[in-house]
Design a protein around this motif. Structure first.
Motif, mmCIF file in Angstrom:
data_model
loop_
_atom_site.group_PDB
_atom_site.id
_atom_site.type_symbol
_atom_site.label_atom_id
_atom_site.label_comp_id
_atom_site.label_asym_id
_atom_site.label_seq_id
_atom_site.Cartn_x
_atom_site.Cartn_y
_atom_site.Cartn_z
ATOM 1 N N GLN A 316 13.046 -10.930 6.972
ATOM 2 C CA GLN A 316 12.823 -10.081 5.793
ATOM 3 C C GLN A 316 11.459 -10.593 5.471
ATOM 4 O OE1 GLN A 316 15.392 -9.545 2.368
ATOM 5 N NE2 GLN A 316 14.160 -10.943 1.089
ATOM 6 N N LEU A 317 10.487 -9.842 5.118
ATOM 7 C CA LEU A 317 9.094 -10.202 4.965
ATOM 8 C C LEU A 317 8.632 -9.655 3.610
ATOM 9 C CD1 LEU A 317 7.472 -8.788 8.269
ATOM 10 C CD2 LEU A 317 8.160 -11.092 7.965
ATOM 11 N N GLU A 318 7.682 -10.500 3.438
ATOM 12 C CA GLU A 318 7.027 -9.878 1.901
ATOM 13 C C GLU A 318 5.730 -9.411 2.194
ATOM 14 O OE1 GLU A 318 6.280 -13.917 0.099
ATOM 15 O OE2 GLU A 318 4.470 -12.872 -0.483
ATOM 16 N N GLY A 319 5.142 -8.284 1.533
ATOM 17 C CA GLY A 319 3.946 -7.491 2.070
ATOM 18 C C GLY A 319 3.043 -7.341 0.889
ATOM 19 N N VAL A 320 2.020 -6.973 1.168
ATOM 20 C CA VAL A 320 0.871 -6.648 0.201
ATOM 21 C C VAL A 320 0.297 -5.186 0.516
ATOM 22 C CG1 VAL A 320 -1.486 -7.069 -0.728
ATOM 23 C CG2 VAL A 320 0.216 -9.178 -0.191
ATOM 24 N N TYR A 321 0.495 -4.383 -0.258
ATOM 25 C CA TYR A 321 -0.033 -3.127 -0.007
ATOM 26 C C TYR A 321 -1.296 -2.766 -0.836
ATOM 27 C CZ TYR A 321 -0.095 2.155 -0.112
ATOM 28 O OH TYR A 321 -0.688 3.369 0.100
ATOM 29 N N SER A 322 -2.310 -2.546 0.384
ATOM 30 C CA SER A 322 -3.773 -2.530 -0.039
ATOM 31 C C SER A 322 -4.105 -0.811 0.241
ATOM 32 C CB SER A 322 -4.404 -3.462 0.299
ATOM 33 O OG SER A 322 -4.876 -3.189 1.523
ATOM 34 N N PHE A 323 -5.124 -0.625 -0.401
ATOM 35 C CA PHE A 323 -5.847 0.628 -0.111
ATOM 36 C C PHE A 323 -7.284 0.718 -0.789
ATOM 37 C CE2 PHE A 323 -6.414 5.078 0.887
ATOM 38 C CZ PHE A 323 -5.651 5.313 2.102
ATOM 39 N N PRO A 324 -8.302 0.967 0.038
ATOM 40 C CA PRO A 324 -9.348 1.267 -0.758
ATOM 41 C C PRO A 324 -9.604 2.699 -1.343
ATOM 42 C CG PRO A 324 -9.651 1.547 1.704
ATOM 43 C CD PRO A 324 -8.279 1.435 1.467
#
Lengths: 1281, 216
Positions: A316-324
């Motif tokens: 199980q991972l943690e994520g960071v959603y990013s978008f320009p």
């Protein structure tokens, strides 16, 4: 007119050529065919001719003239290869065209060849194809012909445009010889300029991009300057035409103007970046599906990116959603599926959002919180990402597109991923489709119509993302565009009160330059190198800066100040563009424009630029007109306010201070490159000073962007534009509030006027007022009947109102200045209310994504309404796919396959670890055990030799060629030790031989480092092997032999190489000064960057000039260094540390080391060893050359002379790093020779490759046993030779 | 058609029909010029240049019947043939598609100086540059035979005007005028090449050349 140019002065020419030939004759650069090769080719020729036959077959396409019919294996083979490589056919055609051009110029009887040069033959060029055609004339002038255009060459620097459009980039000729373009109605005489000319039956027009053009017709003439248009008609004198933006007129030549070398490599924009606390680092998760949905109405676009990610790991991972986001875009929706249910992000007041977030985090639940930040990229935490399961996230944003001449161009950023995306779908929908033509230059959209809308779709599978979606909307030709199209939305039904928008296109508004004589431009360019800029953005900035200098007018003056926390100026004063030394500018930009640390000290840099401008402005230009001061800013506009304050207020205050600083002193031109970008700040500064702001994405075509920017600057512009609505009776409308999208308007640009009108008001006209070149300007436009129910308007209005509220100068419009509340508080309250109502992330409202429905209700988070404008349909429920848990090869970080930085490295990495313990008595019995796949060693009995053989090197890293096998033979005898290690790390490509000879310390510890060079071209290997042994005096004992091996493979030019055992490292000064800059380096770098042209510092004499050139040449190259901390530094030729990497255990140490240095404030400037040829003198010289100025110039020159002399005297010293390369090349040549001899006649590419890979037979014999063994174990066949 | 060009054509035809001596003579006459022409175009890769050389001669032999001396010399014809082969070879050798322009190396300053070749003496700064020397070689390789020959005889071999006239079988006056035209062609080619050649060079080769020069 051009006689002098044509014939020149015979004796000067003769002397020059005499000198050139004399010097070149003895130079080693002269290409010579080696006698051996000479004989080889001849022999081969005879042999092949005998076998090839004489017949003629119909394989005409390889013939240069198109009429020949070649035969024979080679040519047919080439043809078939050509078929395989159709993708680069276009490039080849361009190349051929270029070569053909040389041929046409050189052939006997041709223009340059044998013919009489004084009577040139007439050439006719006609652009027949669908693309613009480029022609290079003999004097270096470039002509781009629009399809259909015809151009005649009448003579040197004399052409006639028969019909059509041509863009001419006229080269400067010695003696200021003019260049003439004739047309049926008159002619244009130019001097070193770029301009576009268009000839039709009834008239000819010209528009100037750069320089000056004189239009002549009969006895009358008219001088046009950059940005101006002129007309020559059969009757009458030439006239000036209303100025349109010239770049718009040469749009057709855009592709022909673009140069490939401009395109910077794409940067990685992560999407869902995952991380596992135990692994370190973060990497983008693969995308299974992506839908991009764009909806455009009245120039307002809503874009939704709907992405399905997949976590391929078991954890199980943690994520960071990013978008320009594109600049000036506003997020309108963020939603994700949590346990299969759509969870919409909601807006909440900022402080409350923090509280909720904290309270939830406290209980181990993980919401996502998005707060307002400067710039346009955002990151939201996403947790959890279950193992081997899909995760779907969708995000929408709205933005107003910038219109130009009635059309719109939009670039929709797409994420970039190395791995192909399972399925990509793009859908573009344009409301009111009858009025628009939709197109895309990046994707082939399938066009259709659906209920009045124009729809474009595109879909594909296994797509490698990397190119943004570029959309183009043009008004249909048959629909006359309204000059002031309007739309409105009533606040309540049956009411006229409401919000309205009018789009005013600035064509035909008579925006002419007020005065005829415009002064030269003084351009103080500010290059932002603060820490917020990444390497790609800086590279693009540098390239753009150079391009801009190429586009500015020759008489314009400029200087560059690179700044972050410190400021470095290119020169003390201003330099005329045509007197600039491009090499020095480039050197300056490369050194001073490299990645830096520190914040954006824009205020101080601005002050410096303004001071310099003020000094320069006091001297009138060549025309007597005062210089027009401009500040050109390249950066991101992310202000870092000085002082303790942080957050939106501090930025606003800083911005206000900057506006004040600028106002009335210079025109601010802000160019933001890449992302994140604070477009709002840059636009605000531009508005305050009558300038403009342009946002360029990283992948933008810089050549074109520079041209367009300068063309825009040259176009007349109304400044300080304000708008007033008028009612039916022609009187100003009472009670209406208006907001303008910007405060300036140039020809073709679109100005959006937002208005909120009271119930009984019906606006009929709009009156625009402003100034053009200081003179008052006004225009009145009738408003077209509004399009009703424009549902995007409330949000657009809210956004504009928030912008106004954030600007202290404009907020009084909306808050009661005389009220009890402080203006700041009132503005804050208003902004919060607007943010909550219209779902906008503002400095006072944040976006919060929660996990469960009841949480939203409990915390009263507002979510976007279901009936919001252009809402993207997303199902309430969605079942994520979970993949079966079978074992797959996957390691953390595997998906971070970044495009290699432009340093000399292949990403192939092999590391290994082995460990052996031996116990024995009198040389009997040795037991080997090891980590990884080390095999059992074999031991001959009863001998003083103890031998071990093992296979495998443990962990094999990713990289080219994949796996590897190591074979080790370790021999030990009681008397001494000789350790021979042979490694075959790469089955296909490499042969490795290592020989380590050490003396064995009886009864002691022994350490040996080894270094090996590989016989593979373009690859080096580095191994560190450590052995410690203990052997008793009686010949028994324990030998522990941990062996650590790290192999790095990297690319072609090992210009410098250091390893732990390198004897040159005995003197640590070799390493340390390379990492830390000293005074010498600074002086040297400054010297290299000092302009060779005449400048305020005086003239550089020829002697010094040559030395500087020599020093420049000597300092170019790249270098890899290994620091004592274990980090690896990749250094560029100018001494900048371009990247740092560390592997294995040393990674953390290396990273720490770098962080330490970063924290120390100064990123160490390392200096290539080659450039350090004058090292022994450095300390002394550094003392002598403190600061470089006029006084120290002589000393500095002596210093450079020493550097250059040393480099010339001791080529071995300078070439030490290249020794390996030369050997590799020599070996490759030999091997090629052998291969050719062994296999005559089959010199095709495959054989050549194989010949290159040919390994030494002896080593192969030994390797073969290992290979067989390995193959047996794998159950495969024999090794493939 | 001059006797010389007739002889060249016959030589080519003889070589094509299997005459070894003719082939050798033809080869020896043209190999150096062609090699110089090809060398820079393949990014200074000797092995590749060798391959192109071989393929070019072969193509020349195969199309011997198409050679028309009236349209140009054999050398220029071979150069034309080699262009297609170079293109194919560059592709086969997987040279980077973006044959990066080398404006950085042959910078604008240099180009401007070259423009002034006929008008003012060149400074030492220009003459001393390695790029300049390379450009000279490149230029010579691209000149029509007569001019190439004349210039090489004069400057490389150091022949006198009389010797040149004798070798070329023309009068001394004609040789002098030939040299003048050759110089002019040299100048024009020189400037053209600065432009045209910028498109032909792979980035890697440029780097290497630079690196080597850095040490020299």
């Amino acid at each position: 007119m051009t006689q002098q140019h044509e014939t020149g002065t015979p004796d000067v020419l003769e002397r020059n050529i005499d000198e050139l030939m004399r010097r070149a004759a003895g130079s080693p650069a002269r290409p010579r065919l080696e006698p051996e090769a000479r004989a080889r080719v001849l022999g081969e020729l005879k042999r092949r001719r005998a076998g090839g036959g004489q017949g003629e077959a119909a394989q005409g396409d390889a013939a240069p003239t198109g009429d020949a019919a070649p035969t024979g294996g080679a040519v047919i083979e080439l043809a078939s290869r050509r078929r395989r490589r159709r993708t680069i056919a276009a490039v080849a055609v361009a190349l051929a065209a270029c070569l053909a051009l040389v041929w046409t110029q050189l052939r006997p009887g041709g223009r340059l060849g044998g013919g009489d040069a004084s009577a040139p033959e007439l050439a006719l060029h006609h652009a027949r194809g669908v693309d613009a055609e480029t022609i290079h004339l003999a004097d270096g002038t470039r002509v781009i012909l629009r399809p259909g255009a015809t151009l005649e060459e009448l003579g040197p620097r004399r052409v006639r445009l028969r019909s059509g459009d041509a863009l001419l980039d006229v080269a400067k000729a010695p003696g200021e010889a003019p260049f003439t373009v004739e047309s049926a109605h008159g002619r244009a005489v130019v001097l070193g300029t770029r301009f576009v000319m268009s000839a039709a039956a009834e008239r000819a027009t010209a528009a100037v991009l750069r320089g000056r053009v004189r239009l002549e017709s009969g006895d009358e003439s008219l001088v046009l300057r950059a940005g101006e248009h002129g007309l020559v008609a059969p009757a009458g004198a030439p006239q000036r035409l209303p100025a349109t933006r010239v770049s718009h007129d040469v749009e057709w030549a855009r592709e022909a103007l673009a140069r490939e070398d401009d395109a910077p490599p794409p940067i990685r924009r992560g999407n869902l970046l995952a991380r596992n606390p135990n692994w370190g680092g973060e990497w983008p998760l693969p995308l299974r599906a992506m839908k991009l949905d764009v909806f455009i109405e009245d120039g307002v676009a809503r874009t939704t990116v709907d992405q399905t990610f997949f976590n391929p790991s078991y954890s199980q991972l943690e994520g960071v959603y990013s978008f320009p986001l594109p600049p000036e875009a506003a997020l309108s929706r963020l939603a994700m599926y949590v346990d299969g249910t759509l969870m919409e992000g909601g807006i909440i007041e900022r402080q409350r959002g923090r509280d909720v977030y904290e309270s939830i985090v406290h209980r181990r639940r993980d919401p996502a919180l998005l707060e307002w930040m400067q710039g346009n990229s955002f990151r939201v935490r996403v947790f959890p990402l279950p193992g081997r399961t899909e995760k779907r996230v969708l995000m929408s944003y709205t933005r107003r597109l910038d219109g130009l001449y009635g059309g719109y161009r939009a670039r929709v950023p797409l994420p970039e991923l190395d791995q192909p995306v399972g399925r990509v779908e793009i859908a573009v929908r344009v409301a009111d489709g009858e009025r628009w033509e939709l197109g895309s230059s990046s994707h082939e959209l399938a066009l259709s119509r659906d209920a009045g809308a124009r729809v474009g779709t595109w879909s594909s599978e296994q797509v490698t993302l990397g190119r943004d979606l570029e959309l183009e909307l043009r008004p249909r030709r048959d629909t006359a565009p309204a000059r002031a199209a309007t739309s409105r939305r009533a606040l309540t039904p049956d009411d006229h009160a409401g919000e309205g928008a009018a789009r005013v296109v600035g064509t035909g508004l008579e925006l002419q330059h007020g005065r005829g004589q415009r002064g030269e431009r003084g351009c103080g360019a500010l290059n932002d190198t603060s820490a917020s800029r990444d390497a790609a953005a800086l590279r693009a900035q540098r390239a753009l800066m150079l391009r801009l200098l190429g586009e500015l007018d020759e008489r314009d003056e400029f200087t560059i100040v690179a700044f972050d926390r410190s400021r470095r100026a290119l020169s003390e004063g201003f330099t005329r563009v045509d007197q600039a030394d491009p090499a020095a500018v480039r050197a300056f930009l490369e050194r001073e424009g490299a990645a830096r640390v520190g914040d954006t000290g824009l205020s101080a840099a601005l002050e410096q630029a303004l001071e310099m401008l003020e000094g320069a402005a006091s001297q009138p230009g060549p025309d007597g007109a005062p210089m027009e001061p401009h500040v050109l800013y390249l950066g991101d506009g992310m202000l870092t306010p000085a002082g303790a304050g942080a957050g939106a207020e501090a930025v606003t205050a800083e911005l206000a201070a900057l506006r004040e600083q600028l106002a009335g002193k210079a025109t601010f031109v802000g160019v933001s490159v890449g992302d994140p970008v604070d477009a709002r700040a840059l636009q605000s500064l531009a508005d305050a000073s009558g300038g403009l702001h342009v946002a360029l994405p990283i992948g933008a075509d810089l050549a074109w962007s520079a041209l367009e920017l300068v063309a825009t600057l040259n176009t007349a512009r109304a400044l300080g534009v304000t708008a007033r609505l008028q009612g039916v009776d022609g009187r100003p409308l009472e009670g209406a509030t208006t907001l303008l999208s910007r405060a300036s308007l140039a020809d073709g640009e679109e100005l959006v006027l937002l208005a909120r009108t009271p119930a009984d008001a019906r606006p009929q006209r709009v009156e625009l007022t402003g100034t053009v070149d200081g003179a008052p300007w006004t225009a009145a436009l009738e408003l077209a009947a509004p399009r009703e129910d424009a549902r995007y308007l409330p949000r657009l209005w809210a956004q504009a109102e928030i912008d106004a509220l954030l600007d202290p100068a404009r907020r009084d419009m909306f808050i009661d200045a005389g009220g009890e509340e402080a203006p700041e508080d009132a503005a804050r309250r208003e902004i919060t209310a607007l943010g909550l109502e219209h779902f906008l992330v503002t400095p006072y409202t944040s976006l919060l994504v929660l996990e469960r429905e009841e949480q939203y209700q409990r915390f009263a988070v507002r979510r976007p309404p279901e009936d919001a404008w252009a809402r993207y349909p997303a199902p309430r429920e969605w079942t994520p796919r979970r993949d079966a848990e079978r074992w797959v090869e996957w390691t953390p970080g595997e998906h971070v396959i970044r495009r290699p930085a432009p340093v000399l490295q292949f990403p192939a990495m092999t590391t290994g670890w082995e460990y052996t313990e031996r116990y024995g008595l009198g040389g009997l019995g040795i037991v080997g055990a090891g980590f990884g796949a080390r095999g059992m060693p074999t031991t001959p009995w009863g001998s003083a030799w103890a031998g071990g053989e093992s296979l495998g090197l443990g962990l094999i890293g990713t990289g080219r060629g994949g796996g590897g096998v190591g074979e080790g033979v370790i021999g030990l005898d009681a008397a001494g030790a000789s350790v021979i290690t042979e490694d075959l790390p790469d089955l296909m490509n490499a042969e490795t031989r290592t020989r380590v000879t050490t003396a064995l310390d009886r009864g002691g510890w022994r350490e040996a480092d080894s270094f090996k060079r590989v016989a593979r071209p373009q690859q080096q290997q580095h191994a560190v092997s450590k052995s410690s042994g203990l052997l008793g005096p009686l010949g028994w004992g324990v030998t522990r032999s941990p062996r650590r091996a790290a192999f790095t493979s990297y690319a072609p030019w090992p210009s410098g190489y250091q390893y732990v055992g390198d004897p040159t490292l005995d003197d640590l000064s070799e390493l340390a000064p390379a990492l830390f800059e000293d005074g010498f380096d600074v002086a040297r770098e400054r010297l290299l960057a000092s302009p060779l042209a005449e400048g305020p510092g005086g003239r550089v004499d020829d002697d010094a000039r040559e030395l500087l050139e020599a020093a420049r040449r000597a300092s170019i190259g790249r270098l890899r260094l290994r620091t004592p901390e274990g980090a690896r530094l990749w250094l560029d030729g100018r001494g900048g540390a371009s990247s740092a990497r560390a592997r294995g255990r040393s990674r953390a140490r290396g990273a720490r080391a770098l962080r330490r240095r970063d924290a120390g404030g100064e990123l160490p400037r390392a200096r290539p060893r080659r450039a350090a040829a004058g090292r022994p003198d450095r300390a002394r010289a550094a003392r002598r050359v403190g600061a470089l100025g006029d006084a120290a110039r002589r000393d500095a020159r002596a210093l450079v002379r020493r550097v250059a002399a040393r480099a010339a005297r001791a080529p071995a010293d300078a070439a030490r790093g290249r020794g390996a390369l030369d050997r590799v090349r020599a070996r490759r040549r030999r091997s090629r020779g052998r291969a050719a001899a062994a296999r005559p006649g089959r010199r095709d590419a495959a054989h050549r490759d194989r010949a290159r890979r040919r390994v030494d037979h002896r080593a192969r014999g030994r390797g073969r046993a290992a290979l067989r063994d390995r193959a047996r174990r794998r159950g495969a066949g024999g090794p493939d030779e | 058609m001059s006797r010389e060009s007739e002889r060249t054509r016959d030589l080519l035809r003889a070589a094509a029909s299997g005459d070894d001596a003719a082939l050798t003579e033809l080869y020896e006459r043209h190999v150096d010029g062609l090699y110089a022409f090809v060398f820079y175009r393949v990014g200074r890769d000797p092995s590749l240049a060798e391959d192109v050389l071989q393929e070019t001669f072969l193509a020349g032999l195969e199309r011997a019947s198409q050679f028309d001396p009236a349209r140009g010399s054999l050398h220029m014809w071979l150069c034309t043939l080699s262009r297609n082969i170079i293109r194919a070879q560059l592709r086969a050798a997987r040279r980077p598609r973006e044959l990066a322009a080398t404006w950085a190396r042959i910078d604008a300053t240099l180009a401007q100086v070259f423009q002034a070749l006929a008008d003012e003496p060149l400074g030492d700064e220009v003459l001393a540059r390695e790029e300049t020397r390379e450009l000279v070689h490149m230029t010579i390789a691209n000149l029509p035979d007569m001019y190439r020959d004349a210039l090489e005889r004069k400057y490389v071999q150091g022949d006198s005007l009389r010797e040149i006239a004798g070798a070329l079988r023309v009068s001394e006056v004609a040789a002098k005028s030939l040299l003048a035209r050759a110089r002019r062609a040299f100048r024009e080619t020189f400037t053209t090449l600065v432009d045209a050649f910028a498109e032909l060079e792979p980035a890697g080769a440029a780097t290497s050349a630079r690196a080597v020069k850095g040490g020299a």
